[in-house]
Design an enzyme around this catalytic site. Structure first.
Site, PDB file in Angstrom:
ATOM      1  N   ARG A  71       0.899  -1.289   0.067  1.00  0.00           N
ATOM      2  CA  ARG A  71      -0.117  -0.008  -0.055  1.00  0.00           C
ATOM      3  C   ARG A  71       0.749   1.372   0.121  1.00  0.00           C
ATOM      4  O   ARG A  71       1.665   1.324   0.964  1.00  0.00           O
ATOM      5  CB  ARG A  71      -0.860  -0.112   1.355  1.00  0.00           C
ATOM      6  CG  ARG A  71      -2.084   0.886   1.173  1.00  0.00           C
ATOM      7  CD  ARG A  71      -3.106   0.453   2.348  1.00  0.00           C
ATOM      8  NE  ARG A  71      -2.432   0.125   3.564  1.00  0.00           N
ATOM      9  CZ  ARG A  71      -2.985  -0.598   4.620  1.00  0.00           C
ATOM     10  NH1 ARG A  71      -4.255  -0.807   4.548  1.00  0.00           N
ATOM     11  NH2 ARG A  71      -2.480  -0.682   5.684  1.00  0.00           N
ATOM     12  N   GLY A  72       0.876   1.926  -0.793  1.00  0.00           N
ATOM     13  CA  GLY A  72       1.750   3.160  -1.355  1.00  0.00           C
ATOM     14  C   GLY A  72       1.318   4.151  -0.019  1.00  0.00           C
ATOM     15  O   GLY A  72       0.126   4.073   0.437  1.00  0.00           O
ATOM     16  N   CYS A  73       2.085   4.923   0.311  1.00  0.00           N
ATOM     17  CA  CYS A  73       1.725   6.115   1.321  1.00  0.00           C
ATOM     18  C   CYS A  73       1.259   7.132   0.450  1.00  0.00           C
ATOM     19  O   CYS A  73       1.411   7.491  -0.613  1.00  0.00           O
ATOM     20  CB  CYS A  73       2.780   6.324   1.962  1.00  0.00           C
ATOM     21  SG  CYS A  73       3.869   5.130   2.788  1.00  0.00           S
ATOM     22  N   ILE A  74       0.431   7.873   1.168  1.00  0.00           N
ATOM     23  CA  ILE A  74      -0.381   9.194   0.599  1.00  0.00           C
ATOM     24  C   ILE A  74       0.091  10.427   0.727  1.00  0.00           C
ATOM     25  O   ILE A  74       0.415  10.765   2.139  1.00  0.00           O
ATOM     26  CB  ILE A  74      -2.109   8.947   0.709  1.00  0.00           C
ATOM     27  CG1 ILE A  74      -2.577   7.857   0.460  1.00  0.00           C
ATOM     28  CG2 ILE A  74      -2.737  10.156  -0.095  1.00  0.00           C
ATOM     29  CD1 ILE A  74      -3.857   7.390   1.039  1.00  0.00           C
TER      30      ILE A  74
ATOM     31  N   THR B 283      -0.101  10.190  -5.638  1.00  0.00           N
ATOM     32  CA  THR B 283      -0.195   8.681  -5.328  1.00  0.00           C
ATOM     33  C   THR B 283      -1.573   8.162  -5.771  1.00  0.00           C
ATOM     34  O   THR B 283      -1.831   7.138  -6.103  1.00  0.00           O
ATOM     35  CB  THR B 283      -0.313   8.469  -3.589  1.00  0.00           C
ATOM     36  OG1 THR B 283      -1.116   9.576  -3.125  1.00  0.00           O
ATOM     37  CG2 THR B 283       0.995   8.654  -3.029  1.00  0.00           C
TER      38      THR B 283
END
Lengths: 104, 414
Positions: free
Chosen positions: A101-104, B198
């Site tokens: 899960r990429g960081c936002i 993102t």
């Protein structure tokens, strides 16, 4: 939902080729996914893959490259040699867990 | 016998939590805030310092003056927390017992973790505007910079205010145009992500803006080394980006004492936290607000503000022995300064990416679209910060939960 055949087994994958269900994973499937990415798995690869699976089982998400470099015992530089371009992403794919899960 | 709430950190989260808690808990409950210094920086202002649009003395105030009466401020660095003993050990030798601990010590910059970044050239041709001295030094460097390649680089996520480096690019374009030398400056944005941002819809909009302003976008670049004398960023997979001036956003971690407190933090010293209750996963009487938490939303002041309501309610419930409120939704809201007195606004949460439309309702500010109104909103915000957000008041019309009205949802992909 798309599916793919690895090592003679049909598994559900998402549109980026990540396994939909980490429980369907096996070492044979890992080797097949790796080959499709042009990687022949060595002992160091397995060390990272097993680490990724353990982290996922514990935390529900795979580690990022930076966390891998700090905790897996394999340096970031070497991770890039083992899994070129995006180690966290590629290792997750081979380990049969969702994209970190990429960081936002 | 009354109880004691100890809040570590007197920044955005610690201050607003202290002020809100002071109103909510009884007089028999002590509220103590600990911080190692007495300077509260309005961090969104740091972006404007390099361009001479604001000065440090306009964005720094004493921490102590931001607290309501009845809040005790203790100026000392934290050595470590002993979770079992419910005690904070301070570097001045004092031990503070707590019934509830609130961790609000934010994120720490770790430029030394990137090879070469703090070596030769640091603060001469490599800078960061994420610290007050860095922002001031960069102001002077920009004033002298009149030709060459300026690279804005994000080393890795998470970072505070993930839109700030993009805003820096937009403002740099504006700044060099104002000086009449834009044609002599090459601007490049380097990111480890596979796009400008993102999330999908916002990434497309922001990539469009970079293109429009002539900023080159380099993606999937994980900076492993910075060569100051040679003027090169080198990625882990051996790609290079040359620079004459580099504006870097260094690696972030949690506060160092978190690492010295067994059981409190993760491998980056952020505190594993329940994303809906803001209770630490380690210990039931520990709560976390702001950048210190590992929750999957932006590290940003707006998030901290929206967390305040749930955090304070849950500290109250914990002390009263009631079940916790599970309603924090990861709400985040950021103005993105785009130069020429315009700004974009984005609004999102754990489940909903930034979408176009209007905020907070269909007649509000335009979302994901440049407008002068958003720029005025961004300027106005500093006043709200000191006078409304820190004192722990709600901003009229803007609640903790993300508003759905006014957002344009695309039809679901087939």
């Amino acid at each position: 939902m798309p599916s793919a055949t690895f090592a003679g087994k049909v598994v559900a994958v998402n549109d980026e080729g990540f396994l939909e269900n980490p429980d369907e994973w096996s070492e044979e499937i890992a080797s097949a996914i790796a080959r499709a990415e042009g990687i022949e798995l060595t002992e160091q690869h397995w060390r990272v893959i097993k680490f990724m699976r353990a982290e996922y089982a514990e935390k529900g998400t795979g580690p990022t490259v930076r966390v891998l470099g700090k905790t897996s015992g394999v340096s970031i530089k070497e991770l890039y040699l083992l899994f070129p371009k995006g180690p966290a992403k590629l290792a997750a794919k081979i380990a049969g867990i969702p994209k970190p899960r990429g960081c936002i | 016998m009354g109880s004691r709430i100890v809040i570590l950190g007197g920044g955005t989260g610690g201050t607003l939590a202290a002020n809100r808690l002071r109103r909510v808990v009884g007089d028999d409950v002590a509220v103590v805030v600990v911080d190692h210094d007495n300077s509260h920086v309005y961090q969104p202002g740091l972006l404007f310092v390099p361009f001479g649009l604001t000065h440090l003395d306009e964005i720094v105030r004493p921490r102590q003056h931001q607290f309501h009466r009845g809040i005790e401020f203790h100026q000392a660095a934290v050595d470590h927390v002993d979770l079992g003993a419910q005690q904070v050990l301070l570097e001045d030798g004092i031990a503070l017992d707590y019934d509830v601990l609130v961790v609000a010590t934010g994120a720490t910059l770790l430029p030394e973790e990137t090879e070469g970044l703090t070596g030769r050239g640091w603060m001469e041709k490599m800078f960061t505007f994420y610290t007050p001295p860095g922002a001031v030094a960069l102001h002077d460097a920009l004033a002298w910079f009149d030709e060459g390649r300026l690279v804005v680089g994000v080393v890795d996520l998470p970072i505070k205010c993930p839109v700030a480096p993009l805003e820096f690019c937009f403002l740099a374009d504006w700044y060099f145009r104002q000086r009449g030398i834009r044609d002599r400056i090459e601007l490049t944005y380097v990111t480890p992500l596979d796009g400008a941002f993102t999330t999908r819809v916002a990434a497309a909009t922001l990539a469009g803006l970079l293109r429009e302003k002539g900023v080159e976008l380099v993606t999937e670049f994980n900076t492993g080394e910075v060569d100051g004398p040679g003027g090169r960023l080198i990625s882990y997979d051996d790609r290079e980006v040359g620079f004459d001036l580099a504006v870097m956003v260094p690696l972030h971690g949690g506060a160092p004492y978190v690492g010295r407190s067994p059981g409190l933090g993760d491998e980056l010293n952020f505190v594993p936290t329940d994303e809906h209750t803001l209770q630490a996963r380690s210990w039931p009487n520990v709560f976390v607000i702001g950048d210190a938490a590992n929750v999957p939303t932006s590290k940003a002041g707006s998030v901290t503000h929206f967390e305040g309501e749930v955090l304070v309610e849950n500290v109250r419930r914990f002390l009263a022995g009631e079940p916790l409120d599970r309603t924090f939704d990861g709400h985040s809201n950021c103005f993105i300064e785009t130069g020429f007195s315009k700004a974009l606004l984005i609004d999102f949460n754990y489940d909903t990416e930034p979408l176009p439309g209007h905020f907070p309702t269909s007649v509000g500010l335009p979302l994901l679209k440049e407008s002068r109104l958003n720029h005025l909103g961004k300027l106005m915000f500093q006043w709200f910060y000191w006078h409304s957000l820190l004192p722990g008041r709600d901003i009229p019309g803007i609640g903790s939960a993300m508003p759905e009205h006014g957002k344009h949802r695309e039809p679901a992909p087939l």
